[in-house]
Design a protein around this motif. Sequence first.
Motif, PDB file in Angstrom:
ATOM      1  N   GLU A 292       0.799  -1.215   0.000  1.00 37.93           N
ATOM      2  CA  GLU A 292       0.000   0.000   0.000  1.00 37.93           C
ATOM      3  C   GLU A 292       0.837   1.272   0.000  1.00 37.93           C
ATOM      4  OE1 GLU A 292      -0.526  -1.621   4.315  1.00 37.93           O
ATOM      5  OE2 GLU A 292      -0.119  -2.452   2.334  1.00 37.93           O
ATOM      6  N   ILE A 293       2.159   1.100  -0.130  1.00 36.87           N
ATOM      7  CA  ILE A 293       3.015   2.289  -0.154  1.00 36.87           C
ATOM      8  C   ILE A 293       2.732   3.096  -1.432  1.00 36.87           C
ATOM      9  CG2 ILE A 293       5.040   1.340  -1.368  1.00 36.87           C
ATOM     10  CD1 ILE A 293       6.763   2.697   0.761  1.00 36.87           C
ATOM     11  N   PRO A 294       2.637   4.413  -1.333  1.00 33.81           N
ATOM     12  CA  PRO A 294       2.418   5.200  -2.545  1.00 33.81           C
ATOM     13  C   PRO A 294       3.578   5.026  -3.510  1.00 33.81           C
ATOM     14  CG  PRO A 294       2.038   6.531  -0.587  1.00 33.81           C
ATOM     15  CD  PRO A 294       2.678   5.252  -0.131  1.00 33.81           C
ATOM     16  N   PHE A 295       3.239   4.722  -4.732  1.00 34.15           N
ATOM     17  CA  PHE A 295       4.272   4.454  -5.710  1.00 34.15           C
ATOM     18  C   PHE A 295       5.181   5.665  -5.906  1.00 34.15           C
ATOM     19  CE2 PHE A 295       5.957   3.741 -10.002  1.00 34.15           C
ATOM     20  CZ  PHE A 295       6.493   2.474  -9.816  1.00 34.15           C
ATOM     21  N   SER A 296       4.606   6.853  -5.783  1.00 36.33           N
ATOM     22  CA  SER A 296       5.409   8.060  -5.976  1.00 36.33           C
ATOM     23  C   SER A 296       6.522   8.170  -4.933  1.00 36.33           C
ATOM     24  CB  SER A 296       4.524   9.303  -5.933  1.00 36.33           C
ATOM     25  OG  SER A 296       3.801   9.338  -4.722  1.00 36.33           O
ATOM     26  N   TRP A 297       6.278   7.616  -3.739  1.00 39.14           N
ATOM     27  CA  TRP A 297       7.332   7.631  -2.725  1.00 39.14           C
ATOM     28  C   TRP A 297       8.525   6.794  -3.198  1.00 39.14           C
ATOM     29  CZ3 TRP A 297      10.332   4.463   0.236  1.00 39.14           C
ATOM     30  CH2 TRP A 297      10.997   5.059   1.317  1.00 39.14           C
ATOM     31  N   LEU A 298       8.216   5.655  -3.781  1.00 43.87           N
ATOM     32  CA  LEU A 298       9.278   4.797  -4.297  1.00 43.87           C
ATOM     33  C   LEU A 298      10.055   5.518  -5.386  1.00 43.87           C
ATOM     34  CD1 LEU A 298       7.238   1.482  -4.570  1.00 43.87           C
ATOM     35  CD2 LEU A 298       8.893   2.080  -2.799  1.00 43.87           C
ATOM     36  N   VAL A 299       9.316   6.188  -6.251  1.00 40.07           N
ATOM     37  CA  VAL A 299       9.955   6.919  -7.346  1.00 40.07           C
ATOM     38  C   VAL A 299      10.835   8.028  -6.788  1.00 40.07           C
ATOM     39  CG1 VAL A 299       9.541   8.374  -9.355  1.00 40.07           C
ATOM     40  CG2 VAL A 299       8.111   6.380  -8.958  1.00 40.07           C
ATOM     41  N   ASN A 300      10.333   8.735  -5.814  1.00 38.73           N
ATOM     42  CA  ASN A 300      11.073   9.870  -5.277  1.00 38.73           C
ATOM     43  C   ASN A 300      12.290   9.461  -4.460  1.00 38.73           C
ATOM     44  OD1 ASN A 300       9.304  11.690  -6.399  1.00 38.73           O
ATOM     45  ND2 ASN A 300       7.990  11.754  -4.606  1.00 38.73           N
ATOM     46  N   ASN A 301      12.281   8.256  -3.946  1.00 38.92           N
ATOM     47  CA  ASN A 301      13.359   7.877  -3.053  1.00 38.92           C
ATOM     48  C   ASN A 301      14.256   6.750  -3.532  1.00 38.92           C
ATOM     49  OD1 ASN A 301      12.931   9.419  -0.348  1.00 38.92           O
ATOM     50  ND2 ASN A 301      10.909   8.817  -1.034  1.00 38.92           N
ATOM     51  N   LEU A 302      13.724   5.904  -4.393  1.00 37.06           N
ATOM     52  CA  LEU A 302      14.463   4.682  -4.682  1.00 37.06           C
ATOM     53  C   LEU A 302      14.943   4.543  -6.120  1.00 37.06           C
ATOM     54  CD1 LEU A 302      12.303   2.168  -2.571  1.00 37.06           C
ATOM     55  CD2 LEU A 302      14.267   3.546  -1.855  1.00 37.06           C
ATOM     56  N   LEU A 303      14.866   5.616  -6.890  1.00 35.00           N
ATOM     57  CA  LEU A 303      15.355   5.539  -8.270  1.00 35.00           C
ATOM     58  C   LEU A 303      16.844   5.318  -8.295  1.00 35.00           C
ATOM     59  CD1 LEU A 303      13.748   8.369 -10.423  1.00 35.00           C
ATOM     60  CD2 LEU A 303      13.240   5.944 -10.455  1.00 35.00           C
ATOM     61  N   ASN A 304      17.311   4.588  -9.280  1.00 34.66           N
ATOM     62  CA  ASN A 304      18.739   4.486  -9.520  1.00 34.66           C
ATOM     63  C   ASN A 304      19.203   5.720 -10.281  1.00 34.66           C
ATOM     64  OD1 ASN A 304      18.357   1.746  -8.618  1.00 34.66           O
ATOM     65  ND2 ASN A 304      20.317   1.331  -9.608  1.00 34.66           N
ATOM     66  N   PRO A 305      20.518   5.956 -10.289  1.00 32.82           N
ATOM     67  CA  PRO A 305      21.021   7.104 -11.024  1.00 32.82           C
ATOM     68  C   PRO A 305      20.661   7.077 -12.504  1.00 32.82           C
ATOM     69  CG  PRO A 305      22.719   6.277  -9.572  1.00 32.82           C
ATOM     70  CD  PRO A 305      21.591   5.289  -9.520  1.00 32.82           C
ATOM     71  N   ASP A 306      20.365   5.901 -13.034  1.00 29.93           N
ATOM     72  CA  ASP A 306      19.960   5.856 -14.434  1.00 29.93           C
ATOM     73  C   ASP A 306      18.502   6.266 -14.599  1.00 29.93           C
ATOM     74  OD1 ASP A 306      18.655   3.685 -13.358  1.00 29.93           O
ATOM     75  OD2 ASP A 306      19.570   2.201 -14.637  1.00 29.93           O
ATOM     76  N   HIS A 307      17.941   6.707 -13.525  1.00 31.10           N
ATOM     77  CA  HIS A 307      16.566   7.197 -13.547  1.00 31.10           C
ATOM     78  C   HIS A 307      15.546   6.098 -13.746  1.00 31.10           C
ATOM     79  CE1 HIS A 307      14.149  10.908 -13.573  1.00 31.10           C
ATOM     80  NE2 HIS A 307      13.269  10.169 -14.225  1.00 31.10           N
TER      81      HIS A 307
END
Lengths: 319, 90
Positions: A292-307
């Motif tokens: 149930e974690i907001p996907f945007s949180w994952l995007v904002n925090n867990l992206l690799n440097p390759d985006h």
Amino acid sequence: MRKAIQKRMEAKKYVWEGAIPLQIHLHESQVTTLPPPPPALILAPRIGYLPLLVPLIKPHFSSTLPPGVDTIWFEYRGLPLKWYIPTGVLFDLLCAEPERPWNITVHFRGYPGNVLIPCDGEDSVKWSFINSLKEAAYIINGNCKNVMNMSQSDQLELWHSVMNGRVPVRLYVWSISEDFDDWEDLSQVDSWEKISYINRPIEIHKEGKCFTLHDAMKSLLPEFFSDESLSDSKLARVDFEDAQKIPSEDVSSNKVVEDQGQNAYEHREACCISSSAEIKLIRIQGIEPKLEIPFSWLVNNLLNPDHFLHICVCVKVPQ
Amino acid sequence: AESPTSVRKVVVHLRATGDAPILKQAKFKIPGTDKFAKVIDFLRRQLHRDTLFVYVNSAFSPNPDELVIDLYNILTSYFHTSKGISLVVF
């Protein structure tokens, strides 16, 4: 019960941190109708840029604007906002005590050229973004070859991930067919044939309720989700007997399965949906996030440097 | 030699390219504490152009808020591929 509420509040906090609710007022000098138009309410992605919201804002005010050419800019308490700074950064920087919604003012005339560099809409923002990416690549590698070598279509796709909330995702799916009690009991991955690689961007739909990891997984691997959507009531029905099957604590995992009864419905084990296949594990940057974690949180925090967001999934399929 | 109180200046080379006119003076100094926006403005005046695309080390076009000294450090510190800021203007 209290733990569940705490966790839901935590999830909500993540949602706020993923986007900034904006209340956008038209500057009084440009209001030509009585009564003045109400402010526009927009949920702006933190990773986005204010000029990209113009297609949402302009229709809201177009009937009240004076005739003439539009030169759009934003301001907060008199300070013109630099359009090439991501929205989330602007908010964090300028709102010491976070204001929700964030009240900012939009202008369609009188561009402050002495303070702001010109902005010709989406193209200017895209230019700025790509150059930032090149600079990042330069910092990391000493050259921008990797960005320069991106095909035009790849660059555009990367750009659109900022615009539309489309996130580049690399999904690695490890399929197993055996039952197991402990992760240790599983046989080792001995061939790349056992791992499928999917490169499929995910679109975050901003309208409606929060787009969760569960929603994202559903769009990436629809075959592992039955037609029936996973409701909270279904999750809660995972009884204690099922909880016994949860693998014992993995030393490397940062999640301790103490209160098995309570946590059962939040554990990854609970995402068995289809009768034929189950998702056993989802891991991103070494973290096993709750569905149930907001996907945007994952995007904002867990992206690799390759985006890219790299997601590892273990699925159990029938023999 | 610089006095302790002076602001360190960064040397910037302008490499003319394409149809951009060659400046009489291809090298100039700018205080490190200036923003890159000042470099763009300076070139705009020197070259009598309204719009300019200015790339550093043929790699990227910096954000106008970037400090010249930060740019200089990025370009010279990490990979020793560059001795300073060289500009290419379109």
